[in-house]
Design an enzyme around this catalytic site. Structure first.
Site, short mmCIF file in Angstrom:
data_model
loop_
_atom_site.label_atom_id
_atom_site.label_comp_id
_atom_site.label_asym_id
_atom_site.label_seq_id
_atom_site.Cartn_x
_atom_site.Cartn_y
_atom_site.Cartn_z
N CYS A 52 0.84 -1.32 -0.24
CA CYS A 52 0.20 -0.42 -0.23
C CYS A 52 1.02 1.23 0.00
O CYS A 52 0.20 2.06 -0.43
CB CYS A 52 -0.86 0.11 1.42
SG CYS A 52 -0.58 -1.13 2.53
N ASN A 53 2.30 0.78 0.07
CA ASN A 53 2.84 2.65 0.23
C ASN A 53 4.11 1.86 -0.79
O ASN A 53 4.30 3.41 -0.99
CB ASN A 53 3.38 2.27 1.31
CG ASN A 53 3.36 2.57 2.98
OD1 ASN A 53 1.76 3.58 2.56
ND2 ASN A 53 3.30 2.37 4.04
N PRO A 92 7.23 -4.01 10.78
CA PRO A 92 8.01 -5.77 10.83
C PRO A 92 7.40 -5.63 9.25
O PRO A 92 7.62 -7.21 9.06
CB PRO A 92 7.51 -6.77 11.48
CG PRO A 92 6.08 -5.79 12.63
CD PRO A 92 6.25 -4.14 11.78
N GLN A 93 6.11 -6.04 8.36
CA GLN A 93 5.16 -6.02 7.99
C GLN A 93 6.40 -6.01 6.51
O GLN A 93 6.03 -7.20 5.74
CB GLN A 93 3.99 -5.42 7.20
CG GLN A 93 3.05 -6.12 8.48
CD GLN A 93 3.08 -5.63 9.45
OE1 GLN A 93 3.38 -3.86 9.14
NE2 GLN A 93 2.20 -5.94 10.37
N GLN A 147 6.23 -8.75 3.33
CA GLN A 147 6.01 -8.35 0.68
C GLN A 147 7.35 -8.15 0.41
O GLN A 147 6.89 -9.15 -0.66
CB GLN A 147 4.74 -6.88 1.78
CG GLN A 147 4.03 -6.80 2.45
CD GLN A 147 4.17 -5.38 3.09
OE1 GLN A 147 4.54 -4.94 2.93
NE2 GLN A 147 2.79 -4.89 3.08
#
Lengths: 442, 275
Positions: A53-54, A118-119, A123
């Protein structure tokens, strides 16, 4: 052929969400998109696609990075049906070291909106797996991604980048953990249905609590919310008897003056036999009288208090990010060295072949004499020439690999070495043809 | 007498203290394990020391103030180890480590000049039982005071909304500190009660009467009542948290004051030891 690492993309700093969402790829779309890209962007040798999303980024390898970037940008526009001009200004194009550094920083969560979250590593791992599935990953990207994972691990291990709570709900959960040993036997009471309050209640409930009481301005709303969060609805006008069951009270009611004051809670506390209470006031105007914090065993945190804790953690993470940057720099250096060596591999092979060839030619020229020698002597000559060639090769190759100290521009130096040492293209080759270059009798 | 085993024990305690204090100051946990091991090693060395001394004396080595202090330090180190390892309370390591180091050093420095002969009247099987129970009780109260002090420091930080230790730093929750304080008080109270009872039985078998209002006996009774009141307030009214912690510290201060004072000022049957 020179191979260069490149990254092209947009992230939360360069593009607003309106642009990012139009360029984004769903997980299932990534591998097919990479295959399509291979068809249209001909100068891209290897590629992976990271879409969160970023950020939306294409990580690739090409011999002509500038052209590859152009091709990838047009591909992105065409594939997502977005006019290239509408996002061209938000695109960043990075090459070589810059691109490697960027990939490492992304993986180590230094480029994230919330530094240290941490995600992102998961990804990046997914992006790698999808690219491998699409078959667009080869030597350089394999190595680059594995290095990214190990850099992220190293950063996490040797800095405090992931420490501290940085969102209001996680701060509240952290505080609950500092007041209470376990939440398993605790009751949470949610007063009002603010977004933040709901999130906090949800975060607490997901850790496993004894029970959740929900009250709201209208009882219907309370019932709906209670059903959503798996709690029990309590009418607002009749919430007082339930208060003494509540260990954690989250307030976000729209009120003009505090709904709970010291006199309310003094009796509640006595009934609770002074078991501690954690009051989380997320309402503006505030739901709980600030004097409550002075009562024994009551811990009151309002929205500003939580914010202050979150900001403090964030600035601590920022400080840790500076330490992490040093680590990343080291790793970029080592990866760049590997890339350089990769580039001169063909030259090294050429030089080796040519020297071996020289030796063969010379031995062939002296074949008659060699055959006249007894077997052990002949073997000694073999060994002697091989030793000489290997020693020479070693000197030349270690000079070429000299980490920039000996060879400021390794590719250029390698090319010069090739010219000098390989047959048919230089002075030495000509000298090699001169039959008088050795004093041995024919 | 001196044994070879005492100085290494003190050295281990000192090392453990430094490690625990470093961790507390840095907010990390790097030195917790080595420090715990050092504390354990110190307790091990001192156990050998006490054994050698005890065999030499023919009884538990508590014939004078210095020896009693050494024995008491050892019990605190042991009980502290249980808390640190079993209850994950490394946070008290800094205070416990410093306390046993100081106790150990004071005992060591003063012990060199001491000649001890246990009076004939006191040589009995009741001596080790009575003394160990009493000292164990005091050790529990001492640790309860340490835990309470930690509670107060931590609680005031939470109240003031100041720098919160991240959960990673291994800080126990307030609820846990409070619960452990209560358990220590309860155990200490049981031990003290048992010590008073065994003391009475021993007195009866030696002198023919259970109670003689010796200064130490009287003070023990006062202390016993204070701890009883402290536990009572928690069980009935539910006084816990800050109030309980503060009271624990106050009562322990009174305990130390009275016992040191009584030992030094009023000679009695208990003179020579501080317990």
């Amino acid at each position: 052929m020179e191979t260069t690492f490149f990254i092209l993309g947009v992230n939360h700093r360069t593009a607003p969400v309106a642009v990012r969402e139009r360029l984004a790829f769903a997980e299932a779309e990534v591998a097919p998109a990479l295959r399509r890209m291979r068809g249209t962007a001909a100068s891209v040798a290897e590629a992976a696609l990271l879409s969160t999303c970023n950020r939306v980024e294409v990580i690739g390898v090409a011999s002509e990075p500038a052209r590859a970037c152009d091709e990838v940008a047009s591909f992105l526009g065409a594939d997502r049906s977005v006019d290239l001009d509408s996002f061209a200004a938000s695109l960043y194009r990075l090459e070589g070291r810059e691109a490697i550094r960027h990939l490492f920083r992304v993986g180590a969560s230094l480029d994230s909106m919330v530094v240290g979250e941490p995600q992102i590593l998961g990804q990046v791992k997914l992006a790698y797996a999808l690219a491998a599935e699409a078959g667009t990953v080869s030597l350089v990207l394999h190595r680059a991604f594995h290095k990214t994972f190990s850099v992220a691990k190293r950063v996490r291990k040797s800095t405090l980048i992931g420490h501290g709570s940085v969102s209001l709900s996680s701060v509240a959960v952290g505080l609950a953990g500092q007041i209470f040993d376990t939440l398993k036997d605790k009751t949470v009471m949610l007063m009002g249905a603010g977004k933040m309050a709901e999130l906090t209640a949800h975060a607490l409930a997901s850790l496993g609590i004894e029970s959740l009481l929900v009250t709201s301005r209208t009882f219907d709303r309370a019932v709906t919310l209670a059903r959503e969060l798996g709690g029990t609805a309590v009418p607002l006008e009749n919430h007082k008897p339930y208060l003494r069951m509540a260990d954690i009270v989250i307030g976000s009611l729209a009120v003009t003056r505090p709904i709970l004051g010291p006199s309310d809670l003094e009796t509640v506390l006595r009934e609770r036999r002074y078991r501690p209470m954690f009051l989380i006031d997320l309402g503006v105007p505030r739901n709980f009288d600030e004097r409550l914090n002075t009562l024994e065993n009551i811990y009151l945190y309002d929205i500003d208090d939580l914010d202050a804790v979150a900001n403090k953690s964030l600035s601590e993470r920022q400080r840790e990010a500076e330490k992490a940057a040093v680590i990343v720099e080291e790793e970029v250096e080592s990866f760049a060295r590997w890339m350089r060596e990769l580039e001169i591999v063909p030259t090294i092979n050429d030089i080796r072949e040519s020297m071996e060839h020289l030796r063969d030619v010379e031995l062939e020229r002296h074949r008659a004499w060699l055959l006249s020698l007894p077997e052990p002597e002949r073997e000694r000559v073999e060994r002697l020439t091989r030793g000489l060639v290997n020693k020479l090769l070693h000197r030349i190759l270690s000079g070429l690999r000299g980490n920039g100290a000996v060879a400021p521009d390794p590719l250029y130096t390698a090319e010069v070495a090739r010219r000098l040492l390989c047959e048919g293209s230089g002075a030495l080759a000509a000298a090699g043809d001169d039959p008088d270059d050795d004093g041995e009798p024919v | 007498m001196d044994t070879l085993w005492y100085p290494p024990a003190i050295a281990c305690y000192a090392v453990a203290s430094v490690g625990f204090i470093t961790d507390r100051l840095s907010g990390g946990r790097r030195w917790t394990r080595p420090s715990t091991i050092a504390l354990g090693a110190g307790a091990g060395f001192q156990a050998v020391d006490l054994l050698v001394r005890g065999m030499h004396a023919g009884n538990i080595p508590v014939a004078n103030f210095e020896e009693s202090l050494a024995f008491f330090s050892w019990l605190i180190a042991l009980a502290g180890l249980v808390l640190i390892v079993r209850f994950r309370m490394a946070v008290i390591g800094a205070l416990v480590g410093s306390a046993v180091t100081i106790g150990g050093v004071v005992a060591y420095v003063t012990m060199r000049h001491a000649r001890l002969v246990l009076p004939e009247a006191l040589r009995s099987v009741w001596l080790p039982i009575h003394v160990t129970l009493a000292f164990l009780g005091y050790a529990m109260f001492a640790l309860a005071a340490v835990v309470s002090l930690t509670y107060l420091l931590y609680e005031s930080r939470l109240k003031a909304k100041r720098a919160l230790a991240p959960p990673e730093a291994g800080m126990p929750s307030l609820e846990k500190l409070d619960r452990i304080n209560y358990r220590l008080l309860a155990w200490g109270f049981l031990m003290l009660s048992a010590a008073i009872i065994t003391g009475a039985i021993w007195a009866d078998s030696t002198w023919g009467h259970f109670w003689s209002w010796d200064p130490k006996e009287s003070w023990s009774l006062v202390i016993w009542f204070m701890y009883a009141a402290l536990l009572e307030s928690r069980l009935t009214v539910g006084w816990r948290g800050r109030r309980a912690a503060a009271l624990t510290i106050v009562v322990f201060t009174l305990l130390v004051g009275s016992f040191v004072g009584v030992s030094l000022v009023f000679p009695g049957k208990h003179s020579g030891s501080f317990g």
